[in-house]
Design a protein around this motif. Structure first.
Motif, PDB file in Angstrom:
ATOM      1  N   ALA A  89       4.494   4.604  -8.084  1.00  0.00           N
ATOM      2  CA  ALA A  89       3.192   5.270  -8.182  1.00  0.00           C
ATOM      3  C   ALA A  89       2.883   6.222  -7.042  1.00  0.00           C
ATOM      4  CB  ALA A  89       2.089   4.211  -8.260  1.00  0.00           C
ATOM      5  N   GLY A  90       3.662   6.194  -5.953  1.00  0.00           N
ATOM      6  CA  GLY A  90       3.354   7.042  -4.810  1.00  0.00           C
ATOM      7  C   GLY A  90       2.057   6.607  -4.163  1.00  0.00           C
ATOM      8  N   PRO A  91       1.302   7.536  -3.562  1.00  0.00           N
ATOM      9  CA  PRO A  91       0.026   7.171  -2.929  1.00  0.00           C
ATOM     10  C   PRO A  91      -0.965   6.523  -3.888  1.00  0.00           C
ATOM     11  CG  PRO A  91       0.722   9.357  -2.232  1.00  0.00           C
ATOM     12  CD  PRO A  91       1.648   8.953  -3.347  1.00  0.00           C
ATOM     13  N   ALA A  92      -0.802   6.794  -5.188  1.00  0.00           N
ATOM     14  CA  ALA A  92      -1.705   6.199  -6.184  1.00  0.00           C
ATOM     15  C   ALA A  92      -1.447   4.712  -6.367  1.00  0.00           C
ATOM     16  CB  ALA A  92      -1.557   6.925  -7.524  1.00  0.00           C
ATOM     17  N   VAL A  93      -0.565   4.129  -5.551  1.00  0.00           N
ATOM     18  CA  VAL A  93      -0.304   2.692  -5.641  1.00  0.00           C
ATOM     19  C   VAL A  93      -1.571   1.887  -5.391  1.00  0.00           C
ATOM     20  CG1 VAL A  93       0.309   2.389  -3.204  1.00  0.00           C
ATOM     21  CG2 VAL A  93       1.318   0.885  -4.928  1.00  0.00           C
ATOM     22  N   VAL A  94      -2.522   2.470  -4.638  1.00  0.00           N
ATOM     23  CA  VAL A  94      -3.796   1.783  -4.426  1.00  0.00           C
ATOM     24  C   VAL A  94      -4.488   1.564  -5.764  1.00  0.00           C
ATOM     25  CG1 VAL A  94      -6.047   1.907  -3.310  1.00  0.00           C
ATOM     26  CG2 VAL A  94      -4.020   2.754  -2.126  1.00  0.00           C
ATOM     27  N   ILE A  95      -4.445   2.588  -6.639  1.00  0.00           N
ATOM     28  CA  ILE A  95      -5.024   2.441  -7.982  1.00  0.00           C
ATOM     29  C   ILE A  95      -4.236   1.403  -8.771  1.00  0.00           C
ATOM     30  CG2 ILE A  95      -5.726   3.660 -10.075  1.00  0.00           C
ATOM     31  CD1 ILE A  95      -7.150   4.556  -7.547  1.00  0.00           C
ATOM     32  N   VAL A 103       4.526  -3.482 -11.622  1.00  0.00           N
ATOM     33  CA  VAL A 103       5.283  -4.022 -10.487  1.00  0.00           C
ATOM     34  C   VAL A 103       4.348  -4.749  -9.523  1.00  0.00           C
ATOM     35  CG1 VAL A 103       6.725  -3.426  -8.507  1.00  0.00           C
ATOM     36  CG2 VAL A 103       7.044  -2.227 -10.676  1.00  0.00           C
ATOM     37  N   ALA A 104       3.178  -4.137  -9.269  1.00  0.00           N
ATOM     38  CA  ALA A 104       2.220  -4.736  -8.334  1.00  0.00           C
ATOM     39  C   ALA A 104       1.689  -6.062  -8.844  1.00  0.00           C
ATOM     40  CB  ALA A 104       1.053  -3.771  -8.096  1.00  0.00           C
ATOM     41  N   PHE A 105       1.676  -6.225 -10.157  1.00  0.00           N
ATOM     42  CA  PHE A 105       1.162  -7.473 -10.723  1.00  0.00           C
ATOM     43  C   PHE A 105       1.943  -8.673 -10.205  1.00  0.00           C
ATOM     44  CE2 PHE A 105       0.877 -10.778 -13.966  1.00  0.00           C
ATOM     45  CZ  PHE A 105      -0.496 -10.869 -14.127  1.00  0.00           C
ATOM     46  N   PHE A 106       3.231  -8.474  -9.934  1.00  0.00           N
ATOM     47  CA  PHE A 106       4.048  -9.559  -9.389  1.00  0.00           C
ATOM     48  C   PHE A 106       3.480 -10.040  -8.060  1.00  0.00           C
ATOM     49  CE2 PHE A 106       7.841 -11.388  -7.314  1.00  0.00           C
ATOM     50  CZ  PHE A 106       8.300 -12.206  -8.330  1.00  0.00           C
ATOM     51  N   SER A 107       2.762  -9.162  -7.358  1.00  0.00           N
ATOM     52  CA  SER A 107       2.163  -9.536  -6.073  1.00  0.00           C
ATOM     53  C   SER A 107       1.009 -10.512  -6.232  1.00  0.00           C
ATOM     54  CB  SER A 107       1.661  -8.282  -5.344  1.00  0.00           C
ATOM     55  OG  SER A 107       2.695  -7.347  -5.167  1.00  0.00           O
ATOM     56  N   TYR A 108       0.425 -10.564  -7.441  1.00  0.00           N
ATOM     57  CA  TYR A 108      -0.720 -11.446  -7.678  1.00  0.00           C
ATOM     58  C   TYR A 108      -0.313 -12.776  -8.306  1.00  0.00           C
ATOM     59  CZ  TYR A 108      -3.906  -7.527  -6.774  1.00  0.00           C
ATOM     60  OH  TYR A 108      -4.592  -6.499  -6.187  1.00  0.00           O
ATOM     61  N   ILE A 109       0.953 -12.882  -8.709  1.00  0.00           N
ATOM     62  CA  ILE A 109       1.400 -14.126  -9.326  1.00  0.00           C
ATOM     63  C   ILE A 109       1.212 -15.271  -8.344  1.00  0.00           C
ATOM     64  CG2 ILE A 109       3.461 -15.376 -10.090  1.00  0.00           C
ATOM     65  CD1 ILE A 109       4.425 -12.870 -11.428  1.00  0.00           C
ATOM     66  N   GLY A 110       0.591 -16.309  -8.798  1.00  0.00           N
ATOM     67  CA  GLY A 110       0.380 -17.472  -7.953  1.00  0.00           C
ATOM     68  C   GLY A 110      -1.051 -17.960  -7.931  1.00  0.00           C
ATOM     69  N   LEU A 163      -2.864   1.368   1.627  1.00  0.00           N
ATOM     70  CA  LEU A 163      -3.451   2.626   2.082  1.00  0.00           C
ATOM     71  C   LEU A 163      -3.065   2.920   3.530  1.00  0.00           C
ATOM     72  CD1 LEU A 163      -5.335   4.906   1.152  1.00  0.00           C
ATOM     73  CD2 LEU A 163      -7.250   3.597   2.077  1.00  0.00           C
ATOM     74  N   SER A 164      -3.080   1.910   4.389  1.00  0.00           N
ATOM     75  CA  SER A 164      -2.739   2.146   5.790  1.00  0.00           C
ATOM     76  C   SER A 164      -1.259   2.457   5.960  1.00  0.00           C
ATOM     77  CB  SER A 164      -3.116   0.920   6.632  1.00  0.00           C
ATOM     78  OG  SER A 164      -2.415  -0.234   6.214  1.00  0.00           O
ATOM     79  N   ALA A 165      -0.387   1.816   5.174  1.00  0.00           N
ATOM     80  CA  ALA A 165       1.051   2.074   5.284  1.00  0.00           C
ATOM     81  C   ALA A 165       1.398   3.490   4.855  1.00  0.00           C
ATOM     82  CB  ALA A 165       1.820   1.058   4.442  1.00  0.00           C
ATOM     83  N   ILE A 166       0.844   3.912   3.708  1.00  0.00           N
ATOM     84  CA  ILE A 166       1.135   5.263   3.213  1.00  0.00           C
ATOM     85  C   ILE A 166       0.472   6.307   4.097  1.00  0.00           C
ATOM     86  CG2 ILE A 166       0.793   6.839   1.271  1.00  0.00           C
ATOM     87  CD1 ILE A 166       0.995   4.382  -0.562  1.00  0.00           C
ATOM     88  N   GLY A 167      -0.750   6.027   4.531  1.00  0.00           N
ATOM     89  CA  GLY A 167      -1.438   6.969   5.398  1.00  0.00           C
ATOM     90  C   GLY A 167      -0.732   7.179   6.720  1.00  0.00           C
ATOM     91  N   ALA A 168      -0.025   6.175   7.191  1.00  0.00           N
ATOM     92  CA  ALA A 168       0.658   6.275   8.486  1.00  0.00           C
ATOM     93  C   ALA A 168       1.961   7.049   8.392  1.00  0.00           C
ATOM     94  CB  ALA A 168       0.922   4.877   9.043  1.00  0.00           C
TER      95      ALA A 168
END
Length: 488
Positions: free
Chosen positions: A69-75, A239-246, A284-289
């Motif tokens: 998603a690039g920077p739109a990963v926040v969305i 892909v990000a949904f895997f981060s919420y599993i649990g 946001l902080s990782a991509i912004g940096a």
């Protein structure tokens, strides 16, 4: 009403649905000295939920979401969170109304029947199994990062990666699973304390990461924001949904939580809100940096960001330490959830009885825990797991869709059921939850759908060959029969 023969056994043609009252009566939680003990308060339960969610998905998986998603990963994180929030409402209502260890498996049993419940449990075996194994592999990667930061050396590749990644056996992955199992069999109180300590530590480290990242924030790194359009955002959300599993693992603690009708719904909602804010801030902080290109496809992206912003490897070492702690807590929490789901399925006769045995000394399912640890350790040590991550995601989304459906069914079938939390905007909220689940499932691609169909076919055959014949709804002498003795 279910049909019974002259021996008072349920006939095969009878509906195989357990009422919420049956599930509560058969949970075994009130068997003094033999059942599970209620030792977890709200704070410990929230920490347990954070421990189950925050781990590989953000420390390792962030780079994969950014690549899509690039920077739109926040969305993408927000879209995945919206799906989770609607489903979290449903989990909160059902977790408060039916506080038993089976989680979504039990919710499906009470609403859609035994076959659907078995397939939900089948999907949970995949969700938790792949999650633990994948998380253990991620722990091994960050352990190497930490060792390099501290000593300048890493473990030999042959002993820190599986055959598919240039090694022979992933020893650290096996070790972290064994350590989690050891802690789990000692008792829930000890496991909850350890999880709480690890959850506080990793939240603190991620907050420090955000401070470092935002100190080097450049708005130009967010442009172009959505280069791949909505398709990229959707793929990133899958892909990000895997981060919420649990987060659903919170409901598996239903028989070991104090005041579960209040604490389970509250813990679920707190965890989803806290984790969503944390994930969006970190991304946001990782991509912004550094920019999306520098973060994408970097397994240890957070350590990289801190190293480059601070110009020192010390900060990256601290992040690596936080990742080691964070990922270990996920292994612990998700393994806990898996053992409790298997225990519920075993009490119903759908899997072997060994999974229902609870040690009178520790009040934990000892044999169950060690079997789960042994099974999870094999793929963690030898198998490439990236090929089944999408399958795990689609299976988890399917389970969440079923939970949203279960809320609507039980509202109609059991309106008298005590509910400490009610889904807001009913029935719109669970309908939207189902819709978002289906939308993200669609984003996984047709090959994943084919794999999932095959997986369900195998589960159906296992149920027909074992579970259907051994179900306690068939073998029990009367409806709502006494539970299997936890001691064996």
């Amino acid at each position: 009403m279910p049909m019974r023969d002259e021996n008072h056994r349920m006939t095969p043609s009878a509906p195989r649905i357990k009422t919420p009252q049956q599930l509560l009566a058969e949970s075994g939680a009130d068997l003094e000295g033999h059942g599970l003990k209620r030792t977890m308060g709200l704070f410990q339960l929230v920490c347990f939920g954070v421990g189950a969610i925050v781990g590989t998905g953000i420390f390792v998986g962030l780079s994969d979401s950014v690549a899509e998603a690039g920077p739109a990963v926040v969305i993408s994180f927000v879209l995945a969170a919206i799906t989770c929030i609607f489903t979290a409402f449903s989990f909160a209502e059902l977790g408060g109304a039916i506080p038993v260890s089976g989680s979504s498996y039990s919710f499906a049993y009470a609403s859609l029947g035994e076959r659907a419940a078995f397939l939900v449990g089948w999907c949970l075996l995949l969700e938790y199994g792949v999650s633990v194994s994948a998380v253990a592999v991620g722990w091994s990667q960050y352990l190497n990062e930490l060792l390099e930061s501290l000593t300048g050396r890493q473990l030999p590749a042959a002993l820190s990666a599986g055959p598919g990644e240039g090694g022979v056996v992933n020893v650290p992955a096996v070790v972290v699973i064994a350590l989690a199992a050891t802690l789990l069999v000692r008792g829930v109180r000890e496991s909850a304390r350890a999880t709480a300590a690890m959850a506080i530590l990793k939240i603190g480290i991620l907050v420090v990461f955000c401070v470092v990242g935002f100190s080097a924030f450049q708005a130009g790194h967010l442009s172009p924001f959505a280069e791949h359009g909505m398709s990229g955002i959707t793929a990133g959300a899958s892909v990000a949904f895997f981060s919420y599993i649990g987060f659903d693992a919170i409901t598996t603690a239903g028989e070991e939580v104090k005041n579960p009708r209040r604490n389970i719904p509250t813990a679920i909602l707190i965890c989803i809100g806290l984790v969503t804010l944390l994930y969006c801030a970190v991304a946001l902080s990782a991509i912004g940096a550094l920019g999306a290109d520098a973060v994408a496809d970097r397994p240890a992206a957070l350590s990289l960001v801190v190293d480059q912003v601070t110009g020192s490897s010390v900060g990256g070492g601290i992040i690596a330490f936080g990742a080691v702690v964070a990922i270990a807590s996920v292994v612990l929490a998700v393994m806990y959830g898996q053992t409790r789901v298997l225990m519920s399925m075993s009490r119903d006769g759908l899997v072997p009885r060994v999974f229902a045995r609870v040690s009178p000394k520790s009040a934990t399912p000892v044999a169950n825990t060690w079997i789960v640890a042994a099974v999870f350790a094999v793929p963690a040590a030898f198998a490439p797991l990236d090929v089944v991550v999408d399958l795990t995601t689609i299976g988890t989304l399917a389970v969440m869709a079923v939970v949203n459906l279960a809320v609507m069914v039980l509202r109609r079938r059991n309106p008298e059921l005590p509910r400490s939390f009610r889904v807001p905007l009913f029935p719109l909220s669970p309908i939207l939850g189902i819709g978002f689940c289906l939308y993200l499932m669609w984003g996984t691609g047709w090959t994943t759908w084919l794999q999932f169909a095959g997986f369900l076919v195998v589960g159906t055959l296992v149920y027909a060959g074992y579970g259907r014949r051994r179900s306690r709804l068939v073998t029990a002498p009367s409806e709502g029969a006494a539970p299997v003795s936890p001691a064996g």
